[in-house]
Design an enzyme around this catalytic site. Structure first.
Site, PDB file in Angstrom:
ATOM      1  N   CYS A   1      -2.647  -1.701  49.004  1.00 13.67           N
ATOM      2  CA  CYS A   1      -3.809  -2.320  48.352  1.00 13.67           C
ATOM      3  C   CYS A   1      -3.460  -2.976  47.014  1.00 13.67           C
ATOM      4  O   CYS A   1      -4.339  -3.534  46.357  1.00 13.67           O
ATOM      5  CB  CYS A   1      -4.918  -1.288  48.204  1.00 13.67           C
ATOM      6  SG  CYS A   1      -5.334  -0.531  49.792  1.00 13.67           S
TER       7      CYS A   1
ATOM      8  N   HIS B   1      -8.998  -0.920  39.541  1.00 11.68           N
ATOM      9  CA  HIS B   1      -8.901  -0.599  40.971  1.00 11.68           C
ATOM     10  C   HIS B   1     -10.088   0.289  41.357  1.00 11.68           C
ATOM     11  O   HIS B   1     -10.705   0.060  42.385  1.00 11.68           O
ATOM     12  CB  HIS B   1      -7.562   0.087  41.243  1.00 11.68           C
ATOM     13  CG  HIS B   1      -7.228   0.197  42.692  1.00 11.68           C
ATOM     14  ND1 HIS B   1      -7.179  -0.894  43.520  1.00 11.68           N
ATOM     15  CD2 HIS B   1      -6.941   1.274  43.471  1.00 11.68           C
ATOM     16  CE1 HIS B   1      -6.870  -0.495  44.752  1.00 11.68           C
ATOM     17  NE2 HIS B   1      -6.724   0.808  44.741  1.00 11.68           N
TER      18      HIS B   1
ATOM     19  N   HIS C   1     -13.910  -1.263  49.405  1.00 12.20           N
ATOM     20  CA  HIS C   1     -12.487  -1.499  49.128  1.00 12.20           C
ATOM     21  C   HIS C   1     -11.943  -2.420  50.224  1.00 12.20           C
ATOM     22  O   HIS C   1     -11.836  -2.009  51.380  1.00 12.20           O
ATOM     23  CB  HIS C   1     -11.759  -0.145  49.126  1.00 12.20           C
ATOM     24  CG  HIS C   1     -10.316  -0.218  48.727  1.00 12.20           C
ATOM     25  ND1 HIS C   1      -9.535  -1.327  48.908  1.00 12.20           N
ATOM     26  CD2 HIS C   1      -9.515   0.712  48.148  1.00 12.20           C
ATOM     27  CE1 HIS C   1      -8.316  -1.087  48.465  1.00 12.20           C
ATOM     28  NE2 HIS C   1      -8.279   0.142  47.995  1.00 12.20           N
TER      29      HIS C   1
END
Lengths: 335, 413
Positions: free
Chosen positions: B171, B304, B341
């Site tokens: 990610c 994040h 996400h």
């Protein structure tokens, strides 16, 4: 000292190589097989179903435990190859066991397909038993970046890091990143290379031989090189196997399949064009590892026939195509 | 206190085009308006039977339509690549480059691409595996899964003839791709690069993420005391980066400047964050160093912020360790509470949102924040979107395997 060997700012020293492929494991074994030029292909000893590809170039005698200091619970074949190749490269560069500042050690690896064995295992569980029955442990080893991550953990790599997935030019993408890190002074040493492992999923998914080329033999392997600035290598008295020069990533087109070669020659101000290194073909086509293995092979060729001329290693993202993403890397003798 | 002036580099890089396909809709404006409004784009997962997952909610893109012919492609690519192509078309149009970068035009040698993904053509992999288990595997499905296919499709669709690369750093991929593209332009390799992150929801990755308990069985609440995990989604984010000189020559609008980036690994564990967020601190410090931006001048961070128990504390500690007391003056936003996400697309979409925050001098809120946590004590913009004077901003990403990346963006002087 630097003037005497006329280093350009784009030239980086290769001080360690760790090749693993069907013709050999480690520099000496690999170099000896290069001289013999005997192809190491045959039926797989590891895989049950190889589809139409009856002959492959497998890393026949590879056992990862021979290269690691501690036992691992689980490793994908791709990660095994990477961890061992890193160990071999560090050993060859005489950096194994030395005190390197971990924040000055970087890592860049390429892989076309990543950990297909683990992906197959995890997805087969999910598809046959349900979403609750995948394996969390295996899942973490399915990610394309897991070999790089495991190598960072194993060798305490806290410097710049990247994992590249661009077909058969993946290792060239990694090299391009690593070279910039060294040129910019972001790291003292870069471990750089590529990997891919043979698996049933890969062999059944490839186009048929008649589409891809009758002499196409799928292979597996990893190659990791230690790259550093010439000054760093000379200061620590390291043996310099070769210098890596300019490199270029580009999209080749039907009209100009060698566009990358033109670009790289232009960047190095080389006229006429450098000779293109002809891959020996004895270790098959190793996908994400191929440009790194070809670089090792070119270095060994230069070591046996020293000269000052550049050799170009050219790669294309898809083995059957001379279009799409492509790359070229220049290398010359270190002696 | 006298503030240091950042030295101006020779080759400056700017963002001139943005495109996004997200659960908020197939445009960048839908994303930005959705985020500012504080709405959430989570829904029941219907792409496949989610039975067995810890949560049946996800950031799924519904009512998706795609025509391969619009991109001069002979076959329909995997849906993840479809998201990428549509977002790329928007970014190119937004940058005013539709005439130069279109299929059929001569390949543009000064236009390249850097892509980012975790899972490539994830749905095609599922199809391929289904065939393999039935002893009827399709090489076409394997080709559509293969990561480099996206590069070929994008280059073909938009006549990109310059350098191309693709990162897969879990990610952290998308953020790292922005940094890599900026460096390739700065080196003089190319004048403009299309940077894209993409991924889609598929059974195998979600099974793994659920079994790792990364997915919450409750709700996604970044930085809240009652956070218990994240929720995943799909989409693509694309930014068009070009040299300032090239952008000025053609009179392009500039959203922001790209100053510097860094990427690393915790070198600690495949899934557990390291104590105190040391790896993330190194990546933020490294990016600020490359950018030449003093840590105490960073005013905004697109974090994040996954909403997992350990990550959000580690990220907060990393920010505090690098910024010191100035951490409390910066706004720190996670858009995942609104969007979910987006995996390999997350970094590109979040970088894009940071660019919009700089351009509009406005930051979106951390949506669905509900309960203060003493260990997460920064300004998470929980009350709604906010006007903010931003000179320098960071976008931080992290991923499975311990990879981290960070890019520093700023207002163009």
């Amino acid at each position: 000292m630097m003037d005497r060997i006329r280093l350009h700012d784009y030239e980086l020293a290769v001080t360690g190589i760790g090749p693993i492929c069907s013709i050999g494991i480690g520099r000496d074994d690999f170099a000896a097989s290069m001289v013999e030029r005997l192809p190491a292909v045959g039926p797989s000893e590891r895989l049950g179903d190889t589809g139409v590809y009856t002959d492959v170039a497998e890393c026949w005698d590879f056992v990862v435990e021979d290269y690691l200091s501690s036992k691992k619970t689980y490793l994908d074949r791709c990660s095994e190859l990477v961890l061992a190749a890193c160990a071999l490269a560090l050993e060859d560069a005489r950096l194994a066991g030395t005190q390197i500042d971990p924040t000055r050690l970087g890592l860049a690896l390429g892989s076309a397909f990543g950990c297909l064995d683990s992906m197959t295992n995890h997805t087969a569980r999910v598809q046959t038993k349900g979403l609750r029955f995948g394996s969390p442990m295996i899942f973490t080893h399915t990610m394309v970046n897991s070999p790089t991550a495991l190598a960072a953990i194993e060798y305490d790599v806290q410097g710049p890091l990247g994992t590249f997935a661009a077909g058969s030019i993946s290792a060239a993408c990694a090299l391009e990143f690593a070279a910039r890190r060294l040129r910019d002074g972001d790291a003292d040493f870069m471990l750089v290379g590529g990997c891919d492992a043979l698996s049933t999923a890969l062999l059944r998914g490839l186009p048929r031989p008649e589409q891809i080329g009758a002499d196409f033999v799928p292979g597996e392997g990893a190659a990791v090189l230690v790259l550093e600035r010439g000054e760093t290598a000379l200061n620590r008295g390291a043996a310099i196997h070769a210098y890596v020069g300019p490199m270029s990533l580009a999209v080749a087109s039907d009209a100009s399949p060698d566009a990358v070669l033109q670009k790289v020659a232009h960047r190095a101000n080389l006229m006429p064009f450098p000779d293109v290194f002809c891959s020996p073909g004895t270790y098959g086509h190793t996908f994400g590892a191929c440009m790194a293995l070809d670089l090792c092979a070119a270095i060994e060729q230069l070591r046996s026939q020293p000269g000052s001329d550049w050799l170009a290693i050219v790669g294309y993202s898809a083995p059957a195509s001379r279009t799409g993403p492509s790359a070229a890397v220049l290398v010359r003798s270190g002696t | 206190m006298m503030k240091m002036k950042r030295p101006i580099p020779e080759n400056r890089i700017v963002v001139t085009g943005l495109g996004a396909v997200t659960p908020f809709g197939p445009t960048c404006d839908a994303l930005w308006q959705g985020l500012l409004s504080g709405q959430r784009a989570l829904s029941e997962l219907t792409k496949f039977d989610p039975t067995g997952l810890r949560n049946t909610k996800a950031g799924q893109i519904h009512d998706w339509q795609f025509a391969a012919a619009d991109f001069s492609l002979e076959r329909t690519p995997d849906e993840a690549v479809q998201f990428l192509l549509v977002a790329a078309a928007e970014a190119i149009s937004d940058a005013g480059l539709s005439k130069q970068l279109q299929s059929g035009a001569p390949a543009h040698p000064q236009a390249g691409t850097v892509l980012a993904t975790n899972f490539g053509g994830g749905a095609s992999w599922e199809e391929y595996m289904s065939g393999l288990l039935d002893k009827r595997p399709s090489p076409d499905h394997f080709a559509d899964f293969s990561f480099h296919t996206a590069i070929s499709d994008l280059c073909h669709a938009f006549a990109l003839g310059g350098p191309c690369s693709q990162l897969s750093m879990a990610c952290a991929s998308g953020t790292a791709a922005i940094g890599l593209a900026a460096e390739m332009i700065r080196d003089g390799q190319v004048e403009m690069i299309l940077v894209g992150g993409y991924d889609e929801l598929a059974p195998s990755p979600l099974s793994g993420l659920s079994l790792l308990r990364t997915i919450t069985d409750d709700d996604l609440r970044p930085f809240s005391a009652n956070r218990s995990g994240t929720l995943f989604g799909e989409g693509a984010g694309v930014l068009l980066l070009e040299s300032l000189e090239h952008a000025r020559k053609r009179g392009a609008r500039c959203y922001c400047e790209v100053f510097g980036a860094w990427q690393n690994n915790n070198a600690y564990h495949l899934t557990a964050p390291d104590a105190g967020g040391a790896g993330m601190a190194r990546v933020l410090a490294g990016a600020l160093h490359k950018a030449g931006v003093p840590a105490d001048q960073l005013q905004h961070i697109n974090a994040h912020g996954t909403g997992t128990e350990y990550h959000d504390v580690a990220e907060t500690e990393a920010i505090k360790s690098v910024l010191g007391a100035a951490a409390y003056d910066a706004t720190v936003v996670s858009i995942k509470g609104a969007l979910s996400h987006l995996m390999g697309a997350a970094g590109a979409v979040e970088g894009l949102v940071a660019a919009l925050s700089i351009y509009h001098q406005k930051v979106p809120p951390t949506t669905n924040y509900s309960e203060p946590d003493p260990a997460c004590d920064l300004d998470y913009v929980t009350e709604g979107c906010r006007d903010q004077n931003i000179q320098y901003a960071a976008s931080i990403s992290a991923g499975i395997g311990g990879d981290n990346s960070c890019v520093i963006l700023g207002r163009l002087d």
